[in-house]
Design a protein around this motif. Structure first.
Motif, PDB file in Angstrom:
ATOM      1  N   ALA A 135      17.745  52.418  55.780  1.00  0.00           N
ATOM      2  CA  ALA A 135      16.507  52.111  56.511  1.00  0.00           C
ATOM      3  C   ALA A 135      16.585  52.603  57.954  1.00  0.00           C
ATOM      4  CB  ALA A 135      16.244  50.608  56.468  1.00  0.00           C
ATOM      5  N   LEU A 136      17.714  52.389  58.605  1.00  0.00           N
ATOM      6  CA  LEU A 136      17.884  52.825  59.989  1.00  0.00           C
ATOM      7  C   LEU A 136      17.915  54.346  60.092  1.00  0.00           C
ATOM      8  CD1 LEU A 136      20.551  50.214  61.172  1.00  0.00           C
ATOM      9  CD2 LEU A 136      18.085  50.163  61.557  1.00  0.00           C
ATOM     10  N   ARG A 145       6.008  58.781  63.554  1.00  0.00           N
ATOM     11  CA  ARG A 145       5.252  58.272  64.704  1.00  0.00           C
ATOM     12  C   ARG A 145       5.370  56.741  64.775  1.00  0.00           C
ATOM     13  NH1 ARG A 145      -0.747  60.390  64.695  1.00  0.00           N
ATOM     14  NH2 ARG A 145      -0.678  59.245  66.671  1.00  0.00           N
ATOM     15  N   TYR A 146       5.126  56.207  65.978  1.00  0.00           N
ATOM     16  CA  TYR A 146       5.238  54.766  66.221  1.00  0.00           C
ATOM     17  C   TYR A 146       6.655  54.270  65.897  1.00  0.00           C
ATOM     18  CZ  TYR A 146       0.196  55.457  65.883  1.00  0.00           C
ATOM     19  OH  TYR A 146      -1.069  55.932  66.044  1.00  0.00           O
ATOM     20  N   TRP A 151      11.125  50.507  64.287  1.00  0.00           N
ATOM     21  CA  TRP A 151      12.423  49.921  64.622  1.00  0.00           C
ATOM     22  C   TRP A 151      12.326  48.400  64.685  1.00  0.00           C
ATOM     23  CZ3 TRP A 151      17.067  51.748  64.267  1.00  0.00           C
ATOM     24  CH2 TRP A 151      17.321  53.109  64.434  1.00  0.00           C
ATOM     25  N   THR A 152      11.281  47.928  65.356  1.00  0.00           N
ATOM     26  CA  THR A 152      11.099  46.479  65.493  1.00  0.00           C
ATOM     27  C   THR A 152      10.899  45.821  64.132  1.00  0.00           C
ATOM     28  OG1 THR A 152      10.079  46.789  67.671  1.00  0.00           O
ATOM     29  CG2 THR A 152       9.731  44.670  66.584  1.00  0.00           C
ATOM     30  N   GLY A 153      10.008  46.415  63.321  1.00  0.00           N
ATOM     31  CA  GLY A 153       9.738  45.862  61.992  1.00  0.00           C
ATOM     32  C   GLY A 153      10.971  45.887  61.106  1.00  0.00           C
ATOM     33  N   ILE A 157      12.947  42.696  59.502  1.00  0.00           N
ATOM     34  CA  ILE A 157      13.133  42.579  58.049  1.00  0.00           C
ATOM     35  C   ILE A 157      14.608  42.407  57.716  1.00  0.00           C
ATOM     36  CG2 ILE A 157      12.972  43.822  55.859  1.00  0.00           C
ATOM     37  CD1 ILE A 157      10.383  45.075  56.911  1.00  0.00           C
ATOM     38  N   ILE A 158      15.455  43.177  58.386  1.00  0.00           N
ATOM     39  CA  ILE A 158      16.897  43.069  58.159  1.00  0.00           C
ATOM     40  C   ILE A 158      17.389  41.663  58.488  1.00  0.00           C
ATOM     41  CG2 ILE A 158      19.158  43.813  59.023  1.00  0.00           C
ATOM     42  CD1 ILE A 158      17.932  46.633  59.328  1.00  0.00           C
TER      43      ILE A 158
END
Length: 295
Positions: A135-136, A145-146, A151-153, A157-158
């Protein structure tokens, strides 16, 4: 009969996967990639891979100790490599994980359920870390984009998944709580050791360093998909991932597939050594001791 059918299915999957691979690259390009290999880099690649397996054996030992199967590290390491050999070179017979459970059950009064749970959690912990790394890497490599929002989402979730997994283990498998924490940390180390091994393979072919993160993404994706028991040791599946993904990421398919095959050969060679090793000393006086039943 069931084992024969399963073996036929796995061989069919391998043949089909390589058919799809060779539709994406020519044999001449693949041979050229093999000729470009600087073999000296395969030595640290082999050492790093086996160091990752030593660490994997240590992680599994923590889960076995959680159910009071007090196997020594030496015995557990032999058991681990024997399981690798059985899983890769005897695909129509007993699986590697089943081999470990059966061998330990013979010298312990711990239930089959506990042994299977410990083995499953060992695998699940490693898979969870793999998915997080994928995921990272997806965010970093694809440059969507965004990015800040992703990253925040992703981080949220992690955290949520980690908290949920910790709660489930603590609620239903409390004896594995400490082993799961230790196992997660070791899983991170294992994946970085294996990636370092793979980077040595890339270096052996003089692959540009700026492409390594893209290869890392394919490497981890291939590791997840090759864990699905539809092939033999993931052969074919991992190569298909590299051949397909290289087109999406602008990488040379011949280099990607060659690197994948080299990694498989290192793993297969390491597992083959287990055929010449003695059986682990799994008896009350040499590793695992008989204990009272669970509960």
């Amino acid at each position: 009969m069931k084992k024969v059918i399963l073996l036929i299915v796995r061989i069919t999957v391998i043949v089909l996967a390589f058919y799809l691979v060779f539709r994406k690259l020519s044999l001449q390009d693949l041979l050229q990639a093999w000729r470009s290999i600087h073999a000296v880099w395969l030595i640290p690649a082999l050492l790093l891979y086996n160091l990752s397996q030593f660490t994997s054996a240590r992680r599994l030992q923590h889960f076995y100790h959680a159910i009071r199967v007090n196997i020594s590290f030496q015995s557990n390491l032999l058991l681990y490599y024997k399981a690798m050999f059985y899983g890769l070179f005897l695909p129509g017979g007993i699986s590697g994980d089943a081999y470990k459970v059966i061998r330990l059950k013979r010298v312990s009064t711990v239930s089959n359920r506990s042994l299977i749970t410990a083995t499953f959690l060992d695998r699940a912990t490693g898979l969870m870390v793999l998915v997080i790394l994928i995921a990272l890497l997806l965010i970093r490599v694809l440059e969507i984009r965004y990015t800040w929002l992703l990253w925040t989402g992703t981080v949220l979730i992690i955290i949520a998944v980690t908290v949920l997994a910790a709660w489930l283990i603590r609620r239903y498998m409390a004896e594995f709580s400490l082993a799961a924490v230790t196992g997660a940390g070791l899983s991170v180390l294992i994946q970085f050791l294996q990636l370092a091994s793979f980077f040595c393979i890339l270096q052996s072919m003089s692959t540009p360093v700026h492409q390594w993160l893209s290869y890392a993404l394919l490497f981890y994706l291939g590791s997840v998909l090759s864990a699905v028991p539809v092939s033999i040791g993931g052969i074919g599946i991992r190569e298909w991932v590299f051949a397909t993904g290289s087109g999406w990421l602008g990488l040379a398919a011949s280099t990607a597939v060659t690197a994948s095959l080299l990694f498989f050969l290192l793993a297969a060679g390491s597992a083959l050594v287990a055929a010449f090793l003695p059986d682990p000393a799994l008896h009350p006086s040499g590793g695992t001791r008989r204990v009272a039943p669970d509960g």
